[in-house]
Design a protein around this motif. Structure first.
Motif, PDB file in Angstrom:
ATOM      1  N   PRO A 152       0.792  -1.250  -0.086  1.00 18.77           N
ATOM      2  CA  PRO A 152       0.066   0.041  -0.131  1.00 18.77           C
ATOM      3  C   PRO A 152       0.783   1.418   0.142  1.00 18.77           C
ATOM      4  O   PRO A 152       0.388   2.240  -0.554  1.00 18.77           O
ATOM      5  N   VAL A 153       2.152   1.110   0.666  1.00 23.43           N
ATOM      6  CA  VAL A 153       2.789   2.456   0.655  1.00 23.43           C
ATOM      7  C   VAL A 153       3.518   2.879  -0.474  1.00 23.43           C
ATOM      8  O   VAL A 153       3.266   3.913  -1.105  1.00 23.43           O
ATOM      9  N   VAL A 154       3.829   1.788  -1.421  1.00 18.47           N
ATOM     10  CA  VAL A 154       4.132   1.922  -2.830  1.00 18.47           C
ATOM     11  C   VAL A 154       3.178   2.355  -3.707  1.00 18.47           C
ATOM     12  O   VAL A 154       3.265   3.467  -4.533  1.00 18.47           O
ATOM     13  N   ALA A 155       1.877   2.035  -3.526  1.00 16.99           N
ATOM     14  CA  ALA A 155       0.777   2.262  -4.203  1.00 16.99           C
ATOM     15  C   ALA A 155       0.315   3.611  -4.151  1.00 16.99           C
ATOM     16  O   ALA A 155       0.024   4.433  -5.059  1.00 16.99           O
ATOM     17  N   LEU A 156       0.488   4.211  -2.723  1.00 16.64           N
ATOM     18  CA  LEU A 156       0.133   5.344  -2.484  1.00 16.64           C
ATOM     19  C   LEU A 156       1.073   6.321  -2.754  1.00 16.64           C
ATOM     20  O   LEU A 156       0.583   7.642  -3.094  1.00 16.64           O
ATOM     21  N   LEU A 157       2.470   6.071  -2.952  1.00 20.07           N
ATOM     22  CA  LEU A 157       3.269   6.845  -3.356  1.00 20.07           C
ATOM     23  C   LEU A 157       3.338   7.252  -4.625  1.00 20.07           C
ATOM     24  O   LEU A 157       3.326   8.412  -5.103  1.00 20.07           O
ATOM     25  N   ILE A 158       3.023   6.256  -5.554  1.00 19.67           N
ATOM     26  CA  ILE A 158       2.834   6.464  -6.896  1.00 19.67           C
ATOM     27  C   ILE A 158       1.583   7.258  -7.427  1.00 19.67           C
ATOM     28  O   ILE A 158       1.592   8.255  -8.082  1.00 19.67           O
ATOM     29  N   ALA A 159       0.446   6.959  -6.622  1.00 22.35           N
ATOM     30  CA  ALA A 159      -0.650   7.901  -6.423  1.00 22.35           C
ATOM     31  C   ALA A 159      -0.480   9.280  -6.212  1.00 22.35           C
ATOM     32  O   ALA A 159      -0.833  10.139  -6.798  1.00 22.35           O
ATOM     33  N   THR A 160       0.465   9.663  -5.158  1.00 24.33           N
ATOM     34  CA  THR A 160       0.816  11.064  -4.931  1.00 24.33           C
ATOM     35  C   THR A 160       1.728  11.748  -5.891  1.00 24.33           C
ATOM     36  O   THR A 160       1.404  12.869  -6.254  1.00 24.33           O
ATOM     37  N   VAL A 161       2.540  10.991  -6.422  1.00 23.86           N
ATOM     38  CA  VAL A 161       3.494  11.579  -7.935  1.00 23.86           C
ATOM     39  C   VAL A 161       2.467  11.716  -8.859  1.00 23.86           C
ATOM     40  O   VAL A 161       2.780  13.034  -9.469  1.00 23.86           O
ATOM     41  N   LYS A 162       1.509  10.853  -9.114  1.00 27.74           N
ATOM     42  CA  LYS A 162       0.559  11.107 -10.165  1.00 27.74           C
ATOM     43  C   LYS A 162      -0.515  12.545 -10.032  1.00 27.74           C
ATOM     44  O   LYS A 162      -0.593  13.243 -10.731  1.00 27.74           O
ATOM     45  N   GLY A 163      -0.997  12.382  -8.628  1.00 28.16           N
ATOM     46  CA  GLY A 163      -1.575  13.418  -8.249  1.00 28.16           C
ATOM     47  C   GLY A 163      -1.098  14.740  -8.484  1.00 28.16           C
ATOM     48  O   GLY A 163      -1.630  15.798  -8.944  1.00 28.16           O
ATOM     49  N   SER A 164       0.300  14.942  -7.722  1.00 28.05           N
ATOM     50  CA  SER A 164       1.115  16.199  -7.949  1.00 28.05           C
ATOM     51  C   SER A 164       1.511  16.427  -9.101  1.00 28.05           C
ATOM     52  O   SER A 164       1.260  17.866  -9.614  1.00 28.05           O
ATOM     53  N   LEU A 165       1.500  15.509 -10.499  1.00 27.74           N
ATOM     54  CA  LEU A 165       1.585  15.962 -11.769  1.00 27.74           C
ATOM     55  C   LEU A 165       0.541  16.501 -12.251  1.00 27.74           C
ATOM     56  O   LEU A 165       0.582  17.717 -12.936  1.00 27.74           O
ATOM     57  N   VAL A 166      -0.918  16.097 -11.732  1.00 30.07           N
ATOM     58  CA  VAL A 166      -2.028  16.562 -12.268  1.00 30.07           C
ATOM     59  C   VAL A 166      -2.487  17.988 -11.753  1.00 30.07           C
ATOM     60  O   VAL A 166      -2.439  18.811 -12.533  1.00 30.07           O
ATOM     61  N   VAL A 167      -2.082  18.174 -10.485  1.00 26.76           N
ATOM     62  CA  VAL A 167      -2.117  19.564  -9.807  1.00 26.76           C
ATOM     63  C   VAL A 167      -1.224  20.569 -10.370  1.00 26.76           C
ATOM     64  O   VAL A 167      -1.697  21.721 -10.682  1.00 26.76           O
ATOM     65  N   LEU A 168       0.245  20.308 -10.389  1.00 25.83           N
ATOM     66  CA  LEU A 168       1.073  20.941 -10.936  1.00 25.83           C
ATOM     67  C   LEU A 168       1.051  21.454 -12.443  1.00 25.83           C
ATOM     68  O   LEU A 168       0.961  22.621 -12.576  1.00 25.83           O
ATOM     69  N   PHE A 169       0.700  20.597 -13.298  1.00 21.50           N
ATOM     70  CA  PHE A 169       0.872  20.834 -14.778  1.00 21.50           C
ATOM     71  C   PHE A 169      -0.477  21.052 -15.297  1.00 21.50           C
ATOM     72  O   PHE A 169      -0.945  21.998 -16.003  1.00 21.50           O
ATOM     73  N   PHE A 170      -1.460  19.934 -14.994  1.00 18.72           N
ATOM     74  CA  PHE A 170      -3.020  20.190 -15.716  1.00 18.72           C
ATOM     75  C   PHE A 170      -3.576  21.306 -14.967  1.00 18.72           C
ATOM     76  O   PHE A 170      -4.361  21.883 -15.684  1.00 18.72           O
ATOM     77  N   MET A 171      -3.573  21.385 -13.914  1.00 17.03           N
ATOM     78  CA  MET A 171      -4.383  22.310 -13.012  1.00 17.03           C
ATOM     79  C   MET A 171      -3.420  23.626 -12.845  1.00 17.03           C
ATOM     80  O   MET A 171      -3.864  24.503 -12.312  1.00 17.03           O
ATOM     81  N   HIS A 172      -2.490  23.611 -13.626  1.00 18.76           N
ATOM     82  CA  HIS A 172      -1.570  24.820 -13.709  1.00 18.76           C
ATOM     83  C   HIS A 172      -1.143  25.613 -12.330  1.00 18.76           C
ATOM     84  O   HIS A 172      -0.974  26.583 -12.009  1.00 18.76           O
TER      85      HIS A 172
END
Lengths: 94, 222
Positions: free
Chosen positions: A37-57
């Motif tokens: 679960p730690v690895v799965a949530l870490l990957i999710a956090t990286v993905k979420g950060s990319l969405v917030v930083l770039f797609f959500m500007h």
């Protein structure tokens, strides 16, 4: 001024998100015990950060108050999650 | 005032703003404040999920094994693709390319509908397997009461997420209609930008729902 970002960057972010999705799906077949679960949530956090930083500007916001709103929001969420879990996890200790 | 492009867009400038730039900044901040309340709304459900997973770990493991891994994975990819087309729609209108904006918005709607169809198939599967909480719920394994609780959280979380997808389809459709009517330009497109923020937020929630519901516990199968 409103920052206009290139389509190339969006496609790159999309490609990374798709690769991370494939990676996390593949890793779910590997039994890593408590680490899974730690690895799965870490990957999710990286993905979420990319969405917030770039797609959500969020990376390009020029109004400082908006940055404060976003940071405060996620900070508040972390209070909810961390403090409640601290309670649950330590209940059995006494 | 001297800026000609600004003069063109002045009819879209509300009287309580100094200029288009200030209006755009305020519009974006307002949307973020709303999205933070949405994060709090989903945050409560994530909190409940984590606390119960901690308390009833075995029931959660059992429940996770009854998720449709492939539908979940494909839906994750579908939403990421829809996020790309949405952000490309925003980019297109920033560059004043209305036609491309409409195409990208339409593709985004198609991805969203695909997500809903897959989600519906998945719900149908759960319904047939008596996994929908309530009087018809039936689970043969250990601790069925708490497995039922897992399914309650599964249906509430994905249900509210699906509701947001439906609202998103409505918003993007409205943007498509307004864009076709010529409401937007390179100088004025705040509604499309805010719809984009909303749509990416829906993607963000799913990015966390996917590992929590579908991946954790998946490797215990077989």
């Amino acid at each position: 001024m409103e920052k206009v970002i290139s389509a190339k960057l969006y496609f790159t972010v999309w490609a990374i998100l798709m690769c991370l999705t494939a990676a996390t799906a593949a890793l779910s077949y590997v039994n890593m015990g408590a680490l899974s679960p730690v690895v799965a949530l870490l990957i999710a956090t990286v993905k979420g950060s990319l969405v917030v930083l770039f797609f959500m500007h969020a990376k390009y916001i020029d109004v400082k108050t908006t940055v404060l709103v976003i940071v405060a929001g996620f900070f508040w969420l972390s209070i909810l999650l961390l403090m409640t879990m601290t309670d649950y996890i330590t209940r059995a200790w006494s | 005032m001297s800026d000609s492009s600004e003069a063109l867009a002045t009819h879209e400038l509300r009287h309580h703003f100094e200029n288009m730039e200030q209006q755009r900044g305020a519009s974006s901040m307002g949307m973020w404040v709303f999205l933070i309340t949405e994060i709090m709304f989903f945050g409560g459900m994530f909190m409940a999920y984590l606390a119960y997973r901690y308390e009833y770990f075995l029931a959660w493991q059992e429940g996770s094994q009854h998720m449709n891994f492939w539908i979940g994975t494909v839906n994750t990819a579908v939403l990421i693709c829809s996020s790309l087309t949405m952000v490309l729609a925003v980019l297109a209108i920033q560059q004043g390319r209305r036609r491309l904006t409409s195409i990208m918005l339409a593709v985004t709607i198609c991805f969203a509908i695909a997500f809903m169809v897959l989600k519906g198939m998945e719900y149908h599967e759960h319904w047939l397997a008596h996994e929908f909480p309530g009087p018809a719920f039936h689970f043969a394994g250990i601790d069925p009461r708490h497995v039922e609780m897992f399914f309650v959280l599964y249906f509430v979380m994905t249900g509210f997420h699906a509701l947001h997808v439906l609202i998103g389809i409505g918003l993007v459709s409205t943007m498509l209609y307004m864009n076709e009517r010529g409401h937007f330009s390179a100088d004025y497109h705040n509604p499309i930008e805010n719809t984009g923020l909303y749509w990416h937020f829906v993607d963000l929630i799913w990015i966390y729902l996917y590992p929590l519901l579908y991946l954790i516990g998946h490797h215990h199968v077989g």
